[in-house]
Design an enzyme around this catalytic site. Structure first.
Site, PDB file in Angstrom:
ATOM      1  N   LYS A   1      26.919  18.708  39.213  1.00 15.92           N
ATOM      2  CA  LYS A   1      25.820  19.477  39.822  1.00 15.92           C
ATOM      3  C   LYS A   1      26.250  20.931  39.985  1.00 15.92           C
ATOM      4  O   LYS A   1      27.385  21.196  40.399  1.00 15.92           O
ATOM      5  CB  LYS A   1      25.472  18.853  41.176  1.00 15.92           C
TER       6      LYS A   1
ATOM      7  N   SER B   1      17.933  16.742  45.626  1.00 13.52           N
ATOM      8  CA  SER B   1      18.087  17.932  44.824  1.00 13.52           C
ATOM      9  C   SER B   1      19.007  17.731  43.617  1.00 13.52           C
ATOM     10  O   SER B   1      19.039  18.583  42.734  1.00 13.52           O
ATOM     11  CB  SER B   1      18.654  19.057  45.687  1.00 13.52           C
TER      12      SER B   1
ATOM     13  N   SER C   1      20.136  13.822  48.817  1.00 10.43           N
ATOM     14  CA  SER C   1      20.082  14.381  47.461  1.00 10.43           C
ATOM     15  C   SER C   1      20.899  13.659  46.399  1.00 10.43           C
ATOM     16  O   SER C   1      20.770  13.988  45.223  1.00 10.43           O
ATOM     17  CB  SER C   1      20.490  15.845  47.479  1.00 10.43           C
TER      18      SER C   1
END
Ligand code: GLN
Length: 490
Positions: free
Chosen positions: A80, A155, A179
């Protein structure tokens, strides 16, 4: 398409260790697939094939030189874009960090590299990890491989979509309010948010420092456990990193121990309304499997979790407003050139660099911390946080894990909730309690509802990821949900 992309992390590491396939061949297979398919999904923000292949070749050289292959030998991991990796830009999905090149690598990534993993690419995310759909990325939305008209969750939507579409066998995400677990559920993969303090936050760009935690996504619990063994551990460079004994959760486990005799708490009252019927049905079916495999269900109360969303959006925004003060155009990324004075340089950089949701959070967080409102909002939210933690302590006196759906519904359509932030926030109703209480949480696929994945979530006592991983592994030993792949990407 190469069959290698169907392999999980454990299988890849095993084959590379035995010399049946090279780390370079594995990396190439995933890079080729990502190159061919990611235009449709938008999971990656940055692929640097030469760097990835260079790392893979180093793994191969070490093996040929006779070194004992490490536990993640040749496993490509998507990272990420909120975690620093030297040699790759970090954007956090934001314009404000455009052009920022971190001078060091996050401990979490470093630990995976030390275990033989290679960085496959940086994945898309909601700006500064604020969001539940990855639509808040300043660069582009990510699409759900199960239905390209729908969101992957957020996210860490890029990480979840990359794993679901077999463009990566495993990925790192972060979980401040869900997330890792929420996108894992919506994309039909496994996601683990470890206990707060379990994984170092050094080199992770801060959103809400008392809630942020690095987690893993993969297609099996076994793979998540394997990555966790490499990731967990104390780091002197993170002041909140815990001194907790390392674990080998599935060592010698044939899958038989996980559910037998496990007392599983279910907060039925909290599930009485607001859960889509299909999601509830798949949750009940998953519980039946657990009972059939020897688990015992107990009803737990958790009376304060209905205030979790409200408390979370006060605490998280307050911390974010403070953490994001550093993006002023002076030290990192974007700078509004031509501003006539320093105040306007700060203001214009932030105005141009931040998207609407980030601005909304900074305003809200500044408000709840300001004189006159601090007691009413911030202090009140901290008290609710304590009550929620106590709810869990009481529950864990009667059970070893709590089970609930990961999300109240399945993946929603792109654009469906962007106009109504509150609707978006409600997607986190079952995930934020674990962050407020600092507990570990595992989401695993528990079936399809109208062709879209639903997730079973297991929450555990602090530092007891092992119970969750063993239970999840046992569940996957007798079910096939995690073996399904999105029809368009199989
Ligand atoms: N969706 C939640 C939020 O928008 C959680 C985000 C996260 O865990 N990073 O804050």
């Amino acid at each position: 398409m190469s069959g290698l992309v169907r392999l999980g992390a454990a299988e890849i590491a095993g084959r590379v260790a035995r010399g049946e396939v090279s780390a370079e061949e594995v990396a190439r297979a995933f890079l080729d697939r990502a190159g061919a398919l990611d235009a449709q999904v938008g999971a990656f923000l940055d692929l640097r094939p030469e760097r990835t292949l260079e790392q893979a070749r180093a793994v191969d050289r070490a093996r040929r030189a006779g070194q004992t292959p490490p536990s993640l030998a040749g496993v490509p991991v998507a990272v990420k874009d909120v975690l620093n990796v030297e040699g790759w830009p970090t954007t956090c999905g934001s314009r404000v960090l455009e052009g920022y090149a971190p001078p060091y690598t996050a401990t979490a990534v470093e630990r995976l590299l030390a275990a033989g993993a290679v960085v496959l690419g940086k994945t898309n995310m909601d700006e500064f990890a604020m969001g539940s759909s990855t639509e808040n990325s300043a660069y582009r939305p990510t699409r759900n491989p199960w239905d390209l008209a729908r969101v992957p969750g957020g996210s860490s939507g890029g990480s979840a979509a990359a794993v679901a579409a077999a463009m990566a066998p495993a990925a790192l995400g972060t979980d401040t309010g869900g997330s890792v677990r929420q996108p894992a559920a919506l994309c039909g993969v496994v996601g683990l948010k470890p206990t707060y303090g379990r994984v170092s936050r050094y080199g992770l760009v801060a959103f809400a420092s008392s809630l942020d935690q690095v987690g893993t996504l993969a297609r099996s619990v076994e793979d998540v456990a394997l990555l966790s063994s490499a990731l967990f551990g104390h780091d002197p460079r993170d002041a909140t990193s815990a001194q907790a004994p390392p674990t080998a959760p599935l060592a010698g486990d044939d899958g038989g121990r996980g559910l037998r005799g496990l007392r599983l708490g279910v907060p039925w009252a909290a599930l009485a309304e607001g859960v889509a019927p299909g999601v509830m049905a798949s949750f009940r079916a998953a519980l039946e499997v657990c009972v059939r495999e020897g688990a015992e269900l107990v009803d737990v109360a958790l009376p304060h979790v209905r205030h979790a969303i409200a408390a979370y959006y006060v605490v998280a925004t307050a911390e974010a407003s403070s953490n994001l003060a550093r993006y002023d155009g002076v030290r990192y990324g974007l700078r509004a050139e031509g501003a006539p004075d320093l105040a306007r340089l700060y203001g214009e950089t932030r105005d141009r660099g931040f998207g609407a949701e980030v601005k909304r959070r900074i305003l809200l967080g500044t408000f709840v911390l300001s004189a006159g409102y601090h007691e009413a909002y911030y202090v009140a939210a901290q008290k609710v946080r304590t009550l929620i933690r106590r709810d869990f302590e009481e529950a864990f006196a009667r059970c070893a894990a709590v089970a609930l759906p990961t999300t109240p519904g399945t993946a929603f359509r792109l654009g469906e909730r962007t106009a109504d932030p509150l609707q978006m926030y409600l997607a986190d109703v079952f995930t934020v309690p674990a962050n407020l209480a600092g507990l570990p949480g595992l989401s695993l696929p528990c079936g399809l509802v109208d062709g879209l994945p639903a997730g079973l979530q297991l929450l555990g006592r602090p530092f007891d990821e092992d119970t969750l991983l063993r239970a999840g592994h046992a569940f996957q030993g007798v079910t096939t949900h995690h073996r399904l792949s999105p029809p368009a990407f199989s």
